[in-house]
Scaffold this motif. Structure first.
Motif, short mmCIF file in Angstrom:
data_model
loop_
_atom_site.label_atom_id
_atom_site.label_comp_id
_atom_site.label_asym_id
_atom_site.label_seq_id
_atom_site.Cartn_x
_atom_site.Cartn_y
_atom_site.Cartn_z
N ALA A 65 0.83 -1.22 0.00
CA ALA A 65 0.00 0.00 0.00
C ALA A 65 0.86 1.26 0.00
CB ALA A 65 -0.95 -0.01 1.20
N GLN A 66 1.89 1.27 0.85
CA GLN A 66 2.75 2.46 0.94
C GLN A 66 3.52 2.67 -0.36
OE1 GLN A 66 2.59 0.02 3.15
NE2 GLN A 66 2.59 0.81 5.26
N ILE A 67 4.04 1.58 -0.91
CA ILE A 67 4.83 1.69 -2.14
C ILE A 67 3.95 2.14 -3.29
CG2 ILE A 67 6.18 0.40 -3.84
CD1 ILE A 67 7.13 -1.34 -1.48
N LYS A 68 2.76 1.59 -3.38
CA LYS A 68 1.85 1.97 -4.46
C LYS A 68 1.54 3.45 -4.41
CE LYS A 68 -2.71 1.03 -6.37
NZ LYS A 68 -3.95 0.25 -6.24
N ARG A 69 1.32 3.97 -3.20
CA ARG A 69 1.01 5.39 -3.05
C ARG A 69 2.19 6.26 -3.50
NH1 ARG A 69 -1.04 4.98 1.60
NH2 ARG A 69 0.75 5.42 2.91
N GLU A 70 3.38 5.89 -3.06
CA GLU A 70 4.55 6.68 -3.43
C GLU A 70 4.83 6.58 -4.93
OE1 GLU A 70 8.12 8.96 -2.30
OE2 GLU A 70 6.22 8.54 -1.33
N ILE A 71 4.69 5.39 -5.46
CA ILE A 71 4.96 5.16 -6.87
C ILE A 71 3.97 5.94 -7.75
CG2 ILE A 71 4.65 3.38 -8.60
CD1 ILE A 71 6.00 1.48 -6.59
N SER A 72 2.72 5.95 -7.34
CA SER A 72 1.71 6.70 -8.10
C SER A 72 2.08 8.17 -8.15
CB SER A 72 0.33 6.52 -7.46
OG SER A 72 -0.04 5.16 -7.47
N THR A 73 2.56 8.69 -7.03
CA THR A 73 3.00 10.10 -6.98
C THR A 73 4.13 10.32 -7.97
OG1 THR A 73 2.42 10.20 -4.64
CG2 THR A 73 3.87 11.92 -5.47
N MET A 74 5.09 9.40 -8.01
CA MET A 74 6.22 9.57 -8.90
C MET A 74 5.79 9.56 -10.36
SD MET A 74 8.72 10.22 -7.07
CE MET A 74 9.62 10.49 -8.58
N LYS A 75 4.81 8.74 -10.68
CA LYS A 75 4.37 8.70 -12.08
C LYS A 75 3.72 10.02 -12.48
CE LYS A 75 2.37 5.96 -15.64
NZ LYS A 75 1.41 4.96 -16.06
N LEU A 76 3.12 10.69 -11.53
CA LEU A 76 2.44 11.96 -11.82
C LEU A 76 3.43 13.12 -11.98
CD1 LEU A 76 -0.54 11.59 -9.33
CD2 LEU A 76 -0.63 11.42 -11.82
N ILE A 77 4.69 12.91 -11.58
CA ILE A 77 5.68 13.98 -11.68
C ILE A 77 6.17 14.09 -13.11
CG2 ILE A 77 8.06 14.61 -11.06
CD1 ILE A 77 7.42 13.72 -8.23
N ASP A 134 12.60 21.16 -5.63
CA ASP A 134 11.50 21.90 -5.01
C ASP A 134 10.15 21.40 -5.53
OD1 ASP A 134 10.47 23.98 -3.30
OD2 ASP A 134 10.10 25.19 -5.09
N TYR A 135 10.07 21.14 -6.82
CA TYR A 135 8.83 20.64 -7.42
C TYR A 135 8.44 19.29 -6.81
CZ TYR A 135 5.61 18.68 -10.85
OH TYR A 135 4.52 18.09 -11.45
N CYS A 136 9.42 18.39 -6.70
CA CYS A 136 9.12 17.07 -6.14
C CYS A 136 8.71 17.17 -4.67
CB CYS A 136 10.30 16.14 -6.33
SG CYS A 136 10.56 15.69 -8.06
N HIS A 137 9.34 18.09 -3.93
CA HIS A 137 8.92 18.31 -2.54
C HIS A 137 7.46 18.76 -2.48
CE1 HIS A 137 13.31 19.06 -0.99
NE2 HIS A 137 13.09 17.81 -1.38
N SER A 138 7.06 19.59 -3.44
CA SER A 138 5.67 20.07 -3.45
C SER A 138 4.69 18.92 -3.68
CB SER A 138 5.48 21.15 -4.52
OG SER A 138 5.44 20.57 -5.82
N ARG A 139 5.20 17.80 -4.19
CA ARG A 139 4.38 16.61 -4.38
C ARG A 139 4.60 15.59 -3.26
NH1 ARG A 139 2.95 19.95 -7.26
NH2 ARG A 139 2.30 19.85 -9.44
N GLY A 140 5.34 16.00 -2.23
CA GLY A 140 5.55 15.12 -1.08
C GLY A 140 6.61 14.06 -1.30
N VAL A 141 7.52 14.29 -2.25
CA VAL A 141 8.54 13.30 -2.57
C VAL A 141 9.92 13.89 -2.27
CG1 VAL A 141 9.53 11.88 -4.40
CG2 VAL A 141 7.08 12.31 -4.36
N TYR A 142 10.72 13.17 -1.49
CA TYR A 142 12.05 13.64 -1.08
C TYR A 142 13.10 12.69 -1.63
CZ TYR A 142 9.01 16.26 1.91
OH TYR A 142 8.01 17.07 2.34
N HIS A 143 14.24 13.23 -2.00
CA HIS A 143 15.28 12.41 -2.63
C HIS A 143 16.15 11.71 -1.59
CE1 HIS A 143 18.51 11.06 -5.18
NE2 HIS A 143 17.89 11.50 -6.26
N SER A 162 17.90 12.04 -11.38
CA SER A 162 17.44 10.66 -11.43
C SER A 162 17.42 10.07 -10.03
CB SER A 162 18.35 9.82 -12.34
OG SER A 162 19.61 9.66 -11.73
N ASP A 163 16.96 8.83 -9.95
CA ASP A 163 16.88 8.12 -8.67
C ASP A 163 16.15 8.94 -7.62
OD1 ASP A 163 18.15 6.07 -9.85
OD2 ASP A 163 20.05 6.28 -8.82
N PHE A 164 14.98 9.45 -7.99
CA PHE A 164 14.29 10.40 -7.13
C PHE A 164 13.16 9.77 -6.36
CE2 PHE A 164 14.33 15.12 -6.99
CZ PHE A 164 13.61 15.23 -5.83
N GLY A 165 13.25 9.77 -5.05
CA GLY A 165 12.06 9.73 -4.23
C GLY A 165 11.70 8.53 -3.42
#
Length: 347
Positions: A65-77, A134-143, A162-165
């Motif tokens: 569940a956690q991975i799916k949520r994070e992965i979905s966010t990454m696809k939207l970036i 900064d953009y990725c942070h605005s989507r809740g994703v940290y490197h 690359s290798d983000f998030g």
């Protein structure tokens, strides 16, 4: 490990292995948990990079569940300075992330050939880096592992992070709202990450950006010591000196970023408003195309519908396809380094 480059040939060194509509070729990079291969879309002829994860080494079903949520966010970036993730596939034993193939090499190859960059050129890359992070942070994703190997260039010379998030999963943020997993490359890591008392992912990423800016302009690291404990002491005290060729305004900005106290460290919004940063600044142009998450959902489909799954097969003399178990499978990313995620997952 990134979807890094080299010039891609569509002929001899493309192998005979097919995954879905992609023909796999040479290996571009390899790590503990993942391998990145050059590939070609046989329908369109487009070159891509495919990151292949060994599922058995990294998966625990309770993390789906956690991975799916994070992965979905990454696809939207969809940002011009972040490597794109196009789609995700899975077989019984592997996960395949189809990524943008970047052909310009690593940004830091420029430093090894030139020694250091002129201030204007360093600023241009730093602007693109700050925009992306900064953009990725605005989507809740940290490197959490920004370093030279993760900064690539495309054919036009634009920076691609690359290798983000995926190293910072939601379950790793505790009740105090802070992350508590130490990861990253020592020379680039913020002091609060090292001392293991919890840290803000955005502030830690900004520190790493500051180290990268210093390296671009100086040609060497601000914090360096063969002894790890001595290195940490230098980082804790922000014990570094800017070389004389740095402009005064660049020195001031770097010192505000490399502030060992995260509470007083400059913030992304302040960096973007900084006079030195704004010189020649061009705001990035964004795509606003619709993004489908159907493939993410399909990979996690518990119904066992094998139409959603792929088989890795040899074009000549392939063995019969193995049956698939969709519940076992995981999904997508974007040139992201899942190694740190699964090495540091919480137990």
């Amino acid at each position: 490990m990134a979807s890094r480059s080299g010039s891609a040939s569509n002929s001899g060194n493309l192998g005979r292995t097919r995954v879905g509509k992609y023909e796999l070729g040479r290996t571009l990079g390899e790590g503990t948990f993942a391998k990145v291969k050059f590939a070609r879309n046989v329908e369109t002829g487009e070159n891509v990079a495919i990151k292949i994860i060994d599922k058995e080494k990294v998966m625990k079903n309770k993390m789906i569940a956690q991975i799916k949520r994070e992965i979905s966010t990454m696809k939207l970036i969809k940002h011009p300075n972040v490597i794109r993730m196009y789609e995700v596939m899975a077989s019984k034993t592997k996960i395949y992330f189809v990524l943008e193939f970047v052909t310009g090499g690593e940004l830091f190859d420029k430093i090894s050939s030139k020694g250091r960059l002129k201030e204007d050129e360093a600023r241009k890359y730093f602007q693109q880096l700050i925009n992306a992070v900064d953009y990725c942070h605005s989507r809740g994703v940290y490197h959490r592992d920004l370093k030279p190997e993760n900064l690539l260039l495309d054919a036009n010379g634009a920076l691609k992070v690359s290798d983000f998030g995926l190293s910072a999963l939601p379950q790793q943020v505790r009740e105090d709202g802070l992350l508590h997993t130490t990861c990253g490359t020592p020379n680039y890591v913020a002091p609060e990450v090292i001392n293991n008392k919890g840290y803000d992912g955005a502030k830690a990423d900004l520190w790493s950006c500051g180290v990268i800016l210093f390296v671009l302009m100086a040609g060497y690291l601000p914090f360096e010591d063969p002894n790890l404990m001595s290195l940490y002491k230098k980082i804790f005290k922000a014990d570094f000196t800017c070389p004389p060729w740095f402009s005064t305004s660049a020195k001031k900005l770097i010192k505000r970023i490399l502030d060992p106290n995260p509470a007083t460290r400059i913030k992304f919004a302040e960096v973007i408003e900084n006079e030195w940063f704004k010189k020649g600044y061009k705001a990035p142009a964004f795509e606003h195309a619709d993004v489908s998450l159907d493939d993410v959902d399909a990979i996690f489909d518990e119904s066992g519908d094998s139409r959603n799954l792929v088989v890795e097969r040899r074009e000549v003399g392939a063995s019969a396809p193995v049956s698939m178990n969709a519940f076992e499978l995981i999904s997508t990313s974007q040139g992201l380094n899942l190694g740190t995620l699964f090495e540091k997952q919480m137990v």
